[in-house]
Design a protein around this motif. Structure first.
Motif, PDB file in Angstrom:
ATOM      1  N   GLY A   5       0.814  -1.213   0.000  1.00 60.19           N
ATOM      2  CA  GLY A   5       0.000   0.000   0.000  1.00 60.19           C
ATOM      3  C   GLY A   5       0.845   1.259   0.000  1.00 60.19           C
ATOM      4  N   GLN A   6       1.992   1.203   0.661  1.00 59.35           N
ATOM      5  CA  GLN A   6       2.864   2.373   0.741  1.00 59.35           C
ATOM      6  C   GLN A   6       3.567   2.682  -0.572  1.00 59.35           C
ATOM      7  OE1 GLN A   6       4.959   0.758   4.236  1.00 59.35           O
ATOM      8  NE2 GLN A   6       4.432   2.638   5.335  1.00 59.35           N
ATOM      9  N   ILE A   7       3.633   1.710  -1.463  1.00 56.55           N
ATOM     10  CA  ILE A   7       4.263   1.944  -2.767  1.00 56.55           C
ATOM     11  C   ILE A   7       3.217   1.908  -3.884  1.00 56.55           C
ATOM     12  CG2 ILE A   7       6.527   1.123  -2.018  1.00 56.55           C
ATOM     13  CD1 ILE A   7       5.961  -1.542  -3.399  1.00 56.55           C
ATOM     14  N   ASP A   8       1.983   2.271  -3.514  1.00 49.34           N
ATOM     15  CA  ASP A   8       0.885   2.418  -4.487  1.00 49.34           C
ATOM     16  C   ASP A   8       0.498   1.109  -5.165  1.00 49.34           C
ATOM     17  OD1 ASP A   8       0.640   5.186  -4.018  1.00 49.34           O
ATOM     18  OD2 ASP A   8       2.286   5.615  -5.376  1.00 49.34           O
ATOM     19  N   ARG A   9       0.552   0.051  -4.419  1.00 45.87           N
ATOM     20  CA  ARG A   9       0.056  -1.243  -4.921  1.00 45.87           C
ATOM     21  C   ARG A   9      -0.998  -1.747  -3.932  1.00 45.87           C
ATOM     22  NH1 ARG A   9       4.450  -5.489  -6.371  1.00 45.87           N
ATOM     23  NH2 ARG A   9       2.636  -6.348  -7.476  1.00 45.87           N
ATOM     24  N   GLY A  10      -2.000  -0.882  -3.714  1.00 49.15           N
ATOM     25  CA  GLY A  10      -2.993  -1.158  -2.685  1.00 49.15           C
ATOM     26  C   GLY A  10      -3.799  -2.415  -2.926  1.00 49.15           C
ATOM     27  N   GLU A  11      -4.168  -2.684  -4.161  1.00 48.55           N
ATOM     28  CA  GLU A  11      -4.992  -3.880  -4.429  1.00 48.55           C
ATOM     29  C   GLU A  11      -4.194  -5.154  -4.122  1.00 48.55           C
ATOM     30  OE1 GLU A  11      -8.041  -4.032  -4.997  1.00 48.55           O
ATOM     31  OE2 GLU A  11      -8.627  -2.027  -5.685  1.00 48.55           O
ATOM     32  N   PHE A  12      -2.918  -5.165  -4.496  1.00 48.92           N
ATOM     33  CA  PHE A  12      -2.077  -6.313  -4.160  1.00 48.92           C
ATOM     34  C   PHE A  12      -1.922  -6.424  -2.646  1.00 48.92           C
ATOM     35  CE2 PHE A  12       2.384  -8.008  -3.625  1.00 48.92           C
ATOM     36  CZ  PHE A  12       2.062  -9.331  -3.897  1.00 48.92           C
ATOM     37  N   GLY A  13      -1.782  -5.282  -1.991  1.00 47.42           N
ATOM     38  CA  GLY A  13      -1.686  -5.289  -0.537  1.00 47.42           C
ATOM     39  C   GLY A  13      -2.915  -5.889   0.111  1.00 47.42           C
ATOM     40  N   LEU A  14      -4.094  -5.564  -0.424  1.00 49.20           N
ATOM     41  CA  LEU A  14      -5.332  -6.131   0.120  1.00 49.20           C
ATOM     42  C   LEU A  14      -5.358  -7.651  -0.026  1.00 49.20           C
ATOM     43  CD1 LEU A  14      -8.101  -3.631  -1.047  1.00 49.20           C
ATOM     44  CD2 LEU A  14      -7.351  -4.072   1.295  1.00 49.20           C
ATOM     45  N   THR A  15      -4.844  -8.156  -1.132  1.00 49.28           N
ATOM     46  CA  THR A  15      -4.799  -9.608  -1.330  1.00 49.28           C
ATOM     47  C   THR A  15      -3.930 -10.270  -0.265  1.00 49.28           C
ATOM     48  OG1 THR A  15      -5.123  -9.369  -3.709  1.00 49.28           O
ATOM     49  CG2 THR A  15      -4.158 -11.438  -2.941  1.00 49.28           C
ATOM     50  N   LEU A  16      -2.762  -9.666  -0.020  1.00 49.09           N
ATOM     51  CA  LEU A  16      -1.860 -10.223   0.988  1.00 49.09           C
ATOM     52  C   LEU A  16      -2.473 -10.150   2.385  1.00 49.09           C
ATOM     53  CD1 LEU A  16       1.468  -8.665  -0.315  1.00 49.09           C
ATOM     54  CD2 LEU A  16       0.839 -11.087  -0.399  1.00 49.09           C
ATOM     55  N   ILE A  17      -3.068  -9.018   2.708  1.00 50.65           N
ATOM     56  CA  ILE A  17      -3.657  -8.860   4.040  1.00 50.65           C
ATOM     57  C   ILE A  17      -4.874  -9.772   4.189  1.00 50.65           C
ATOM     58  CG2 ILE A  17      -4.996  -7.213   5.427  1.00 50.65           C
ATOM     59  CD1 ILE A  17      -2.840  -5.204   5.038  1.00 50.65           C
ATOM     60  N   GLY A  18      -5.597  -9.999   3.105  1.00 51.33           N
ATOM     61  CA  GLY A  18      -6.708 -10.955   3.162  1.00 51.33           C
ATOM     62  C   GLY A  18      -6.223 -12.354   3.538  1.00 51.33           C
ATOM     63  N   LYS A  19      -5.072 -12.745   2.995  1.00 52.30           N
ATOM     64  CA  LYS A  19      -4.497 -14.054   3.349  1.00 52.30           C
ATOM     65  C   LYS A  19      -4.069 -14.076   4.817  1.00 52.30           C
ATOM     66  CE  LYS A  19      -2.772 -15.140  -1.295  1.00 52.30           C
ATOM     67  NZ  LYS A  19      -1.569 -15.382  -2.140  1.00 52.30           N
ATOM     68  N   ALA A  20      -3.486 -12.947   5.292  1.00 50.58           N
ATOM     69  CA  ALA A  20      -3.089 -12.882   6.696  1.00 50.58           C
ATOM     70  C   ALA A  20      -4.299 -12.984   7.609  1.00 50.58           C
ATOM     71  CB  ALA A  20      -2.329 -11.577   6.952  1.00 50.58           C
ATOM     72  N   LEU A  21      -5.389 -12.340   7.237  1.00 51.09           N
ATOM     73  CA  LEU A  21      -6.608 -12.388   8.060  1.00 51.09           C
ATOM     74  C   LEU A  21      -7.232 -13.778   8.067  1.00 51.09           C
ATOM     75  CD1 LEU A  21      -8.394  -8.988   7.350  1.00 51.09           C
ATOM     76  CD2 LEU A  21      -7.568  -9.839   9.552  1.00 51.09           C
ATOM     77  N   ALA A  22      -7.110 -14.490   6.970  1.00 51.85           N
ATOM     78  CA  ALA A  22      -7.629 -15.857   6.951  1.00 51.85           C
ATOM     79  C   ALA A  22      -6.903 -16.720   7.966  1.00 51.85           C
ATOM     80  CB  ALA A  22      -7.490 -16.448   5.549  1.00 51.85           C
ATOM     81  N   LEU A  23      -5.637 -16.383   8.224  1.00 51.81           N
ATOM     82  CA  LEU A  23      -4.841 -17.137   9.191  1.00 51.81           C
ATOM     83  C   LEU A  23      -5.029 -16.596  10.604  1.00 51.81           C
ATOM     84  CD1 LEU A  23      -1.622 -17.262   6.989  1.00 51.81           C
ATOM     85  CD2 LEU A  23      -3.029 -19.246   7.609  1.00 51.81           C
ATOM     86  N   ARG A  24      -5.278 -15.285  10.735  1.00 49.16           N
ATOM     87  CA  ARG A  24      -5.452 -14.661  12.050  1.00 49.16           C
ATOM     88  C   ARG A  24      -6.671 -13.735  12.024  1.00 49.16           C
ATOM     89  NH1 ARG A  24       0.701 -12.819  13.697  1.00 49.16           N
ATOM     90  NH2 ARG A  24       1.528 -14.909  14.094  1.00 49.16           N
ATOM     91  N   PRO A  25      -7.858 -14.287  12.004  1.00 49.03           N
ATOM     92  CA  PRO A  25      -9.068 -13.452  11.855  1.00 49.03           C
ATOM     93  C   PRO A  25      -9.361 -12.555  13.052  1.00 49.03           C
ATOM     94  CG  PRO A  25      -9.651 -15.745  12.271  1.00 49.03           C
ATOM     95  CD  PRO A  25      -8.177 -15.724  12.029  1.00 49.03           C
ATOM     96  N   GLU A  26      -8.745 -12.828  14.196  1.00 48.25           N
ATOM     97  CA  GLU A  26      -9.003 -12.016  15.389  1.00 48.25           C
ATOM     98  C   GLU A  26      -7.891 -10.992  15.652  1.00 48.25           C
ATOM     99  OE1 GLU A  26     -12.021 -12.468  16.992  1.00 48.25           O
ATOM    100  OE2 GLU A  26     -12.246 -13.717  15.192  1.00 48.25           O
ATOM    101  N   ALA A  27      -7.039 -10.734  14.672  1.00 47.20           N
ATOM    102  CA  ALA A  27      -5.926  -9.793  14.853  1.00 47.20           C
ATOM    103  C   ALA A  27      -6.400  -8.378  14.539  1.00 47.20           C
ATOM    104  CB  ALA A  27      -4.756 -10.174  13.962  1.00 47.20           C
ATOM    105  N   ALA A  28      -6.560  -7.556  15.562  1.00 46.08           N
ATOM    106  CA  ALA A  28      -7.085  -6.201  15.376  1.00 46.08           C
ATOM    107  C   ALA A  28      -6.170  -5.355  14.499  1.00 46.08           C
ATOM    108  CB  ALA A  28      -7.280  -5.529  16.731  1.00 46.08           C
ATOM    109  N   ASP A  29      -4.855  -5.526  14.649  1.00 46.16           N
ATOM    110  CA  ASP A  29      -3.944  -4.688  13.865  1.00 46.16           C
ATOM    111  C   ASP A  29      -4.043  -4.988  12.378  1.00 46.16           C
ATOM    112  OD1 ASP A  29      -2.809  -7.203  14.383  1.00 46.16           O
ATOM    113  OD2 ASP A  29      -0.754  -6.446  14.240  1.00 46.16           O
ATOM    114  N   ILE A  30      -4.297  -6.239  12.017  1.00 50.74           N
ATOM    115  CA  ILE A  30      -4.434  -6.580  10.593  1.00 50.74           C
ATOM    116  C   ILE A  30      -5.718  -5.966  10.039  1.00 50.74           C
ATOM    117  CG2 ILE A  30      -4.502  -8.431   8.894  1.00 50.74           C
ATOM    118  CD1 ILE A  30      -2.961 -10.205  10.793  1.00 50.74           C
TER     119      ILE A  30
END
Length: 300
Positions: free
Chosen positions: A49-74
């Motif tokens: 997201g910081q290098i203007d690749r927000g959609e790719f960032g969302l894909t990565l963070i979506g994978k992180a949330l699938a692994l840690r759905p209760e992580a508030a920081d994610i």
């Protein structure tokens, strides 16, 4: 050979230092070894997201949330990415989820406030200030929340004062002055609000504060003199009024007000020496309404 944890720590240090290319390479190498490492997915998503690749960032963070759905920081960082993509309704949902998981998450309250304010609807300022106040109750030293809240209260207090809403303006400006006692314009506006509310002695204190912060603040010097005269301290009013004249000798308001103060003390000859019309053409006492702000420099 470094462990995944050691590599992740180094990657995050590089990331926080702004060395994005090196951090990205190291996050990627971690994911080559451990494709479902949630922290690497999360932080690489933030970096994207910081290098203007927000959609790719969302894909990565979506994978992180699938692994840690209760992580508030994610959830909060997902919201920040969505905000950067101007998907504000979705961002609001992610902020709500982060704060439901962690109600004392001051940074998430602050980021949510920034997102709310960007909508610019009539209720945005009220909602934003409430969120920022909550963030500061949790973490009083959180500078982004404090600075944004000061700006909002300052602007709203000015508008309320200019539209005659004196009591709400006082509430805003007292709070703004408490958050940033080094802002001369806030101190000046607070003085005007106090004067308008009939709290003349208190307005003297506020005008003194403004003038102490910015010694060449013409309107603060003038209004301090007016407030002192209005509290039956005409002799004390002479010093700030003389100072106002020195700041801008060509400006008529300080000179006129100084002449009135001199006449009230029976010093007509000194008033005449200022080159003013005869006393009969002058008001019998100093004007009651302080001058508007002439926005000062801030000498820090």
């Amino acid at each position: 050979m470094a462990t995944v944890l050691e590599a992740l720590t180094l990657a995050l240090d590089l990331h926080l230092a702004g060395r994005f290319g090196e951090a990205q390479e190291l996050y990627t190498r971690i994911l080559d070894v451990e494709p479902e490492q949630p922290d690497a997915l999360h932080y690489l998503g933030v970096l994207a997201g910081q290098i203007d690749r927000g959609e790719f960032g969302l894909t990565l963070i979506g994978k992180a949330l699938a692994l840690r759905p209760e992580a508030a920081d994610i959830h909060a960082n997902r919201a920040n990415l969505l905000r950067g993509l101007d998907r504000l309704d979705e961002a609001e949902g992610s902020y709500r989820r982060a704060l439901a998981l962690r109600p004392d998450f001051a940074e998430a309250w602050t980021d949510r406030a920034f997102a709310r304010h960007s909508r610019s609807d009539p209720a945005a300022t009220d909602a934003t200030t409430a969120m920022l106040e909550r963030a500061l109750r949790i973490e009083p030293a959180l500078d982004p929340a404090r600075e944004k809240l000061v700006d909002l209260l300052h602007a709203r207090g000015r508008l309320r004062l200019e539209s005659g809403q004196v009591t709400p303006a006082l509430t805003d400006l007292i709070r703004a002055a408490a958050l940033d006692p080094r802002d001369a314009d806030i101190a000046f506006l607070l003085g005007n609000a106090l004067f308008a509310a009939g709290l003349r002695a208190d307005s003297v204190i506020a005008f003194r504060n403004a003038l102490a912060l910015v010694p060449d603040f013409l309107s603060a010097a003038l209004n301090l003199g007016i407030a002192l005269a209005a509290t039956n301290h005409a002799a004390a009013a002479l010093a700030p009024l003389c100072h106002a004249v020195r700041i801008d000798p060509a400006h008529p308001a300080p000179r006129d007000t100084l002449a009135l103060a001199l006449r009230s003390l029976g010093r007509a000859e000194e008033a005449d020496a200022l080159g003013l019309p005869p006393p009969a053409l002058q008001p019998p006492k100093p004007v009651a309404k302080p001058a508007p702000s002439r926005r000062p420099r801030r000498d820090f």
